[in-house]
Design a protein around this motif. Sequence first.
Motif, PDB file in Angstrom:
ATOM      1  N   THR A  39     -16.762   4.005 -23.398  1.00 43.39           N
ATOM      2  CA  THR A  39     -17.532   4.824 -24.329  1.00 43.39           C
ATOM      3  C   THR A  39     -16.557   5.592 -25.214  1.00 43.39           C
ATOM      4  OG1 THR A  39     -17.670   6.566 -22.642  1.00 43.39           O
ATOM      5  CG2 THR A  39     -19.573   5.102 -22.857  1.00 43.39           C
ATOM      6  N   SER A  40     -17.025   5.942 -26.401  1.00 40.50           N
ATOM      7  CA  SER A  40     -16.177   6.723 -27.294  1.00 40.50           C
ATOM      8  C   SER A  40     -17.006   7.780 -27.992  1.00 40.50           C
ATOM      9  CB  SER A  40     -15.496   5.823 -28.327  1.00 40.50           C
ATOM     10  OG  SER A  40     -16.445   5.279 -29.215  1.00 40.50           O
ATOM     11  N   GLN A  51     -23.567  13.153 -13.665  1.00 37.62           N
ATOM     12  CA  GLN A  51     -23.210  12.911 -15.051  1.00 37.62           C
ATOM     13  C   GLN A  51     -23.545  11.492 -15.489  1.00 37.62           C
ATOM     14  OE1 GLN A  51     -22.730  14.122 -17.972  1.00 37.62           O
ATOM     15  NE2 GLN A  51     -20.986  15.465 -17.554  1.00 37.62           N
ATOM     16  N   LEU A  52     -23.622  11.305 -16.780  1.00 37.13           N
ATOM     17  CA  LEU A  52     -23.645   9.998 -17.428  1.00 37.13           C
ATOM     18  C   LEU A  52     -22.318   9.854 -18.164  1.00 37.13           C
ATOM     19  CD1 LEU A  52     -27.162  10.037 -19.147  1.00 37.13           C
ATOM     20  CD2 LEU A  52     -26.507   8.784 -17.081  1.00 37.13           C
ATOM     21  N   GLN A  53     -21.746   8.669 -18.178  1.00 37.77           N
ATOM     22  CA  GLN A  53     -20.474   8.482 -18.865  1.00 37.77           C
ATOM     23  C   GLN A  53     -20.596   8.806 -20.350  1.00 37.77           C
ATOM     24  OE1 GLN A  53     -18.336   4.852 -18.027  1.00 37.77           O
ATOM     25  NE2 GLN A  53     -17.227   4.966 -19.956  1.00 37.77           N
ATOM     26  N   GLU A  54     -21.698   8.406 -20.953  1.00 40.25           N
ATOM     27  CA  GLU A  54     -21.894   8.665 -22.375  1.00 40.25           C
ATOM     28  C   GLU A  54     -21.903  10.170 -22.660  1.00 40.25           C
ATOM     29  OE1 GLU A  54     -24.150   4.836 -21.301  1.00 40.25           O
ATOM     30  OE2 GLU A  54     -23.780   6.781 -20.379  1.00 40.25           O
ATOM     31  N   ARG A  55     -22.578  10.940 -21.811  1.00 41.95           N
ATOM     32  CA  ARG A  55     -22.637  12.392 -21.986  1.00 41.95           C
ATOM     33  C   ARG A  55     -21.282  13.025 -21.730  1.00 41.95           C
ATOM     34  NH1 ARG A  55     -25.689  14.243 -17.808  1.00 41.95           N
ATOM     35  NH2 ARG A  55     -27.584  13.445 -18.744  1.00 41.95           N
ATOM     36  N   LEU A  56     -20.587  12.572 -20.694  1.00 45.39           N
ATOM     37  CA  LEU A  56     -19.255  13.102 -20.383  1.00 45.39           C
ATOM     38  C   LEU A  56     -18.345  12.947 -21.594  1.00 45.39           C
ATOM     39  CD1 LEU A  56     -17.233  12.534 -17.174  1.00 45.39           C
ATOM     40  CD2 LEU A  56     -16.189  12.029 -19.361  1.00 45.39           C
ATOM     41  N   THR A  57     -18.349  11.768 -22.202  1.00 42.51           N
ATOM     42  CA  THR A  57     -17.502  11.489 -23.358  1.00 42.51           C
ATOM     43  C   THR A  57     -17.822  12.442 -24.505  1.00 42.51           C
ATOM     44  OG1 THR A  57     -17.464   9.162 -22.671  1.00 42.51           O
ATOM     45  CG2 THR A  57     -16.733   9.652 -24.914  1.00 42.51           C
ATOM     46  N   ALA A  58     -19.105  12.593 -24.808  1.00 47.00           N
ATOM     47  CA  ALA A  58     -19.529  13.469 -25.904  1.00 47.00           C
ATOM     48  C   ALA A  58     -19.230  14.940 -25.601  1.00 47.00           C
ATOM     49  CB  ALA A  58     -21.016  13.280 -26.183  1.00 47.00           C
ATOM     50  N   GLN A  59     -19.420  15.368 -24.355  1.00 49.47           N
ATOM     51  CA  GLN A  59     -19.179  16.772 -24.013  1.00 49.47           C
ATOM     52  C   GLN A  59     -17.709  17.142 -24.137  1.00 49.47           C
ATOM     53  OE1 GLN A  59     -21.016  17.157 -20.122  1.00 49.47           O
ATOM     54  NE2 GLN A  59     -22.918  17.940 -21.021  1.00 49.47           N
TER      55      GLN A  59
END
Length: 186
Positions: free
Chosen positions: A163-164, A116-124
């Motif tokens: 991230t948000s 995972q990427l943290q940015e993607r995790l946040t958005a998902q």
Amino acid sequence: MDKEKIKRAVRDILEAIGEDPDREGLQDTPDRIARMYEEIFSGLKEDPKDHLQIFFQEEKHEELVLVKDIPFYSMCEHHLVPFFGKAHVGYLPKGGKLTGLSKLARVVETVGKKPQLQERLTAQVAETIVEMLDPYGVIVVVEAEHMCMTMRGVKKSGSKTITSAVRGLFERDVKARNEAMTLIKF
């Protein structure tokens, strides 16, 4: 998951770094890694939406629901080392559609259990809640330490990445977003 293939690959890695995979301390390592990968990458076979059932449809609650400090871990897809931290998940229910509080934590857990990427995790996490609950708004803030920055590279132990993801009302209404952010920091 192909555990036999993982075992062979781990054995090859041990040999490639100059270790003896047959020495006492490493003999069972390929099997342990295969079993661990099956667990920590279980999100590859799960759909986080399965956790977000609407439990209450008749409630009149349309104020912020926030679950903060949800511990999580994931694996950086660039280096296959962990990143871990806390997720804060909030939503503004619409039409009385509420879900169980633990379900929000399960969504975070499921989304995290894959490379995972943290940015993607946040958005998902945010998109899953939007799709399943159709709330007025969603806010997700994730703060994590990345072992790829701690163990290697810049070696900055303790540094956090934040991230948000904001959706719906939280995108348009600065006051609502600030209220949620204040409660997250509280």
